[in-house]
Design a protein around this motif. Structure first.
Motif, PDB file in Angstrom:
ATOM      1  N   GLY A 288     -60.030  42.788 -36.503  1.00 12.27           N
ATOM      2  CA  GLY A 288     -59.801  44.186 -36.864  1.00 12.27           C
ATOM      3  C   GLY A 288     -60.677  45.109 -36.041  1.00 12.27           C
ATOM      4  O   GLY A 288     -60.859  44.901 -34.837  1.00 12.27           O
ATOM      5  N   VAL A 289     -61.248  46.097 -36.691  1.00 14.02           N
ATOM      6  CA  VAL A 289     -62.070  47.091 -35.990  1.00 14.02           C
ATOM      7  C   VAL A 289     -63.411  46.459 -35.603  1.00 14.02           C
ATOM      8  O   VAL A 289     -64.139  45.964 -36.466  1.00 14.02           O
ATOM      9  CB  VAL A 289     -62.324  48.324 -36.881  1.00 14.02           C
ATOM     10  CG1 VAL A 289     -63.196  49.339 -36.156  1.00 14.02           C
ATOM     11  CG2 VAL A 289     -60.996  48.958 -37.292  1.00 14.02           C
ATOM     12  N   PRO A 290     -63.747  46.463 -34.307  1.00  6.29           N
ATOM     13  CA  PRO A 290     -65.013  45.856 -33.876  1.00  6.29           C
ATOM     14  C   PRO A 290     -66.224  46.519 -34.531  1.00  6.29           C
ATOM     15  O   PRO A 290     -66.235  47.715 -34.785  1.00  6.29           O
ATOM     16  CB  PRO A 290     -65.012  46.082 -32.356  1.00  6.29           C
ATOM     17  CG  PRO A 290     -63.582  46.263 -31.993  1.00  6.29           C
ATOM     18  CD  PRO A 290     -62.946  46.956 -33.172  1.00  6.29           C
ATOM     19  N   VAL A 291     -67.245  45.714 -34.805  1.00  7.58           N
ATOM     20  CA  VAL A 291     -68.477  46.182 -35.434  1.00  7.58           C
ATOM     21  C   VAL A 291     -69.636  45.831 -34.501  1.00  7.58           C
ATOM     22  O   VAL A 291     -69.727  44.685 -34.037  1.00  7.58           O
ATOM     23  CB  VAL A 291     -68.669  45.519 -36.814  1.00  7.58           C
ATOM     24  CG1 VAL A 291     -69.987  45.946 -37.438  1.00  7.58           C
ATOM     25  CG2 VAL A 291     -67.500  45.857 -37.730  1.00  7.58           C
ATOM     26  N   PRO A 292     -70.522  46.782 -34.210  1.00 10.75           N
ATOM     27  CA  PRO A 292     -71.588  46.516 -33.230  1.00 10.75           C
ATOM     28  C   PRO A 292     -72.441  45.299 -33.555  1.00 10.75           C
ATOM     29  O   PRO A 292     -72.863  44.572 -32.663  1.00 10.75           O
ATOM     30  CB  PRO A 292     -72.426  47.805 -33.267  1.00 10.75           C
ATOM     31  CG  PRO A 292     -71.502  48.855 -33.774  1.00 10.75           C
ATOM     32  CD  PRO A 292     -70.559  48.161 -34.720  1.00 10.75           C
ATOM     33  N   GLU A 293     -72.712  45.069 -34.839  1.00 14.45           N
ATOM     34  CA  GLU A 293     -73.602  43.965 -35.215  1.00 14.45           C
ATOM     35  C   GLU A 293     -72.916  42.598 -35.172  1.00 14.45           C
ATOM     36  O   GLU A 293     -73.579  41.557 -35.288  1.00 14.45           O
ATOM     37  CB  GLU A 293     -74.143  44.193 -36.636  1.00 14.45           C
ATOM     38  CG  GLU A 293     -75.024  45.411 -36.804  1.00 14.45           C
ATOM     39  CD  GLU A 293     -74.243  46.689 -36.987  1.00 14.45           C
ATOM     40  OE1 GLU A 293     -74.866  47.765 -37.053  1.00 14.45           O
ATOM     41  OE2 GLU A 293     -72.988  46.630 -37.085  1.00 14.45           O
ATOM     42  N   ALA A 294     -71.587  42.574 -35.018  1.00 14.96           N
ATOM     43  CA  ALA A 294     -70.824  41.328 -35.169  1.00 14.96           C
ATOM     44  C   ALA A 294     -71.268  40.205 -34.235  1.00 14.96           C
ATOM     45  O   ALA A 294     -71.462  39.061 -34.692  1.00 14.96           O
ATOM     46  CB  ALA A 294     -69.330  41.607 -35.015  1.00 14.96           C
ATOM     47  N   PRO A 295     -71.427  40.432 -32.926  1.00 16.11           N
ATOM     48  CA  PRO A 295     -71.800  39.312 -32.048  1.00 16.11           C
ATOM     49  C   PRO A 295     -73.111  38.642 -32.450  1.00 16.11           C
ATOM     50  O   PRO A 295     -73.213  37.411 -32.452  1.00 16.11           O
ATOM     51  CB  PRO A 295     -71.893  39.972 -30.666  1.00 16.11           C
ATOM     52  CG  PRO A 295     -71.019  41.169 -30.755  1.00 16.11           C
ATOM     53  CD  PRO A 295     -71.178  41.665 -32.156  1.00 16.11           C
ATOM     54  N   GLY A 296     -74.121  39.453 -32.796  1.00 15.61           N
ATOM     55  CA  GLY A 296     -75.406  38.884 -33.189  1.00 15.61           C
ATOM     56  C   GLY A 296     -75.319  38.105 -34.483  1.00 15.61           C
ATOM     57  O   GLY A 296     -75.872  36.993 -34.600  1.00 15.61           O
ATOM     58  N   ALA A 299     -73.468  34.819 -33.955  1.00 12.31           N
ATOM     59  CA  ALA A 299     -74.303  33.812 -33.299  1.00 12.31           C
ATOM     60  C   ALA A 299     -75.289  33.191 -34.274  1.00 12.31           C
ATOM     61  O   ALA A 299     -75.496  31.966 -34.279  1.00 12.31           O
ATOM     62  CB  ALA A 299     -75.047  34.453 -32.119  1.00 12.31           C
ATOM     63  N   LEU A 300     -75.897  34.016 -35.128  1.00  9.06           N
ATOM     64  CA  LEU A 300     -76.865  33.499 -36.102  1.00  9.06           C
ATOM     65  C   LEU A 300     -76.188  32.603 -37.134  1.00  9.06           C
ATOM     66  O   LEU A 300     -76.720  31.545 -37.505  1.00  9.06           O
ATOM     67  CB  LEU A 300     -77.575  34.665 -36.792  1.00  9.06           C
ATOM     68  CG  LEU A 300     -78.559  35.448 -35.917  1.00  9.06           C
ATOM     69  CD1 LEU A 300     -79.033  36.703 -36.628  1.00  9.06           C
ATOM     70  CD2 LEU A 300     -79.761  34.575 -35.549  1.00  9.06           C
ATOM     71  N   ALA A 318     -78.625  31.639 -45.037  1.00 12.00           N
ATOM     72  CA  ALA A 318     -77.704  32.747 -44.751  1.00 12.00           C
ATOM     73  C   ALA A 318     -78.010  33.945 -45.645  1.00 12.00           C
ATOM     74  O   ALA A 318     -77.864  35.107 -45.217  1.00 12.00           O
ATOM     75  CB  ALA A 318     -76.259  32.291 -44.947  1.00 12.00           C
ATOM     76  N   GLU A 319     -78.420  33.689 -46.877  1.00 13.54           N
ATOM     77  CA  GLU A 319     -78.741  34.796 -47.783  1.00 13.54           C
ATOM     78  C   GLU A 319     -79.935  35.605 -47.272  1.00 13.54           C
ATOM     79  O   GLU A 319     -80.004  36.816 -47.485  1.00 13.54           O
ATOM     80  CB  GLU A 319     -79.002  34.261 -49.192  1.00 13.54           C
ATOM     81  CG  GLU A 319     -77.709  33.856 -49.920  1.00 13.54           C
ATOM     82  CD  GLU A 319     -77.947  33.370 -51.328  1.00 13.54           C
ATOM     83  OE1 GLU A 319     -79.063  32.865 -51.602  1.00 13.54           O
ATOM     84  OE2 GLU A 319     -77.027  33.479 -52.157  1.00 13.54           O
TER      85      GLU A 319
END
Length: 333
Positions: A288-296, A299-300, A318-319
């Protein structure tokens, strides 16, 4: 004729123009050969999506973020003994406006992407899961990079977006055959008090939507809630609250992923930070709409899945990440 007083003149000088010019012209001069500098500047301008009018003269739509980016390039040029002029102007007439917009036509790039999407679609059934995931992700990133510099999107952009959505749906059906299918209907509003002391259950080896949904349950619904990890959805106990699988108590509804459905169900949508997290999780789960934080974050989460084979341990780690994200979004808001 009466002259305006000082205050009046000051107001007039400080007032904003009623019309912002439509275009930015970037005039660049670099002395000498300086090939390394020229290449660096060319790459920076290309990444912004500039159109070249002639050598050293570049065109962009007049947008605040693009103007800021050009000013950043200007600072770098000044430190290298070059010179830059940034002009704001309108096209001479409608014909020139159309000519300028035509310089940003991305149709050829979308056509190439469509060709790649069609070729990959034909290969889907025979591809290994790892290669399929990488190929689909590469094409998704390609569309995002084109869309970033497509300042005047048209039919080609819409066609490529639909084609990518179709391919990702087909790829997800192969890669994640047990992912829930969206159902139609309204999301009921529920009382958190009635969901205390319950056991929750979802599919094992959780990814973004299941991990974030489990975090949401522990953070906002029932901090002590046990989470069961199911080998198969049919293994879900009858008294457990299933989430993120077909037939679960909480799953995808319409365009919303499970995290968003839980947020709406328990009247948590008024929290802007959770709303922002919802957009992030939606993008990681179904696109959907790209989010700036998504790649980081992606990866985590991938790293956490590799590091922790036990799902309970994976959720604990993860929490922590999701707590940090929530705190960051909360501070931004």
């Amino acid at each position: 004729m009466k002259k305006p007083n000082v205050a009046q003149r000051s107001d007039q000088i400080g007032a904003k123009a009623p019309h912002a010019p439509a275009w930015l012209i970037f005039l660049l001069t670099v002395q000498g050969q300086r090939s390394a500098l020229r290449m660096r500047l060319w790459r920076s301008l290309k990444a912004l999506g500039t159109a070249v009018l002639r050598d050293g003269v570049y065109l962009l739509p007049n947008k605040p973020e693009l103007l800021d980016a050009l000013r950043a390039i200007e600072s770098g040029v000044a430190s290298s003994d070059g010179s830059v002029q940034i002009l704001e102007l309108d096209a001479r007439d409608a014909l020139q406006q159309q000519e300028f917009e035509g310089l940003f036509d991305r149709t050829a790039e979308y056509q190439k992407l469509l060709k790649d999407l069609r070729e990959l679609s034909k290969k889907l059934p025979k591809m290994k899961a790892s290669a399929l995931g990488q190929a689909a992700d590469r094409l998704r990133r390609t569309l995002e990079s084109i869309a970033t510099v497509d300042f005047f999107p048209g039919d080609a952009a819409a066609q490529a977006t639909l084609a990518l959505d179709d391919l990702l749906a087909s790829a997800n059906a192969i890669l994640s055959p047990h992912e829930p299918h969206p159902i139609k209907g309204r999301i009921p509003r529920l009382d958190i008090a009635e969901f205390q002391g319950r056991t929750w259950a979802t599919r094992r080896r959780p990814w973004a939507d299941r991990l974030s949904s489990a975090w949401l349950i522990h953070r906002f619904i029932d901090p002590q809630a046990p989470i069961l990890w199911l080998n198969k959805p049919k293994d879900c106990p009858k008294d457990a609250l299933g989430f993120d699988f077909d037939g679960a108590t909480f799953t995808h509804i319409g365009s919303r992923v499970t995290f968003e459905v839980l947020t709406a169900s328990f009247d948590l949508e008024n929290d802007p930070a959770l709303e922002q997290m919802g957009g992030l999780i939606h993008y990681l789960d179904v696109g959907g709409v790209p989010v700036p934080e998504a790649p980081g974050v992606e990866a985590l989460m991938n790293g956490a899945r590799e590091a922790f084979a036990d799902d309970d341990t994976l959720l604990v780690e993860a929490e922590k990440l999701l707590d940090f994200l929530y705190a960051s979004f909360k501070r931004q808001r």
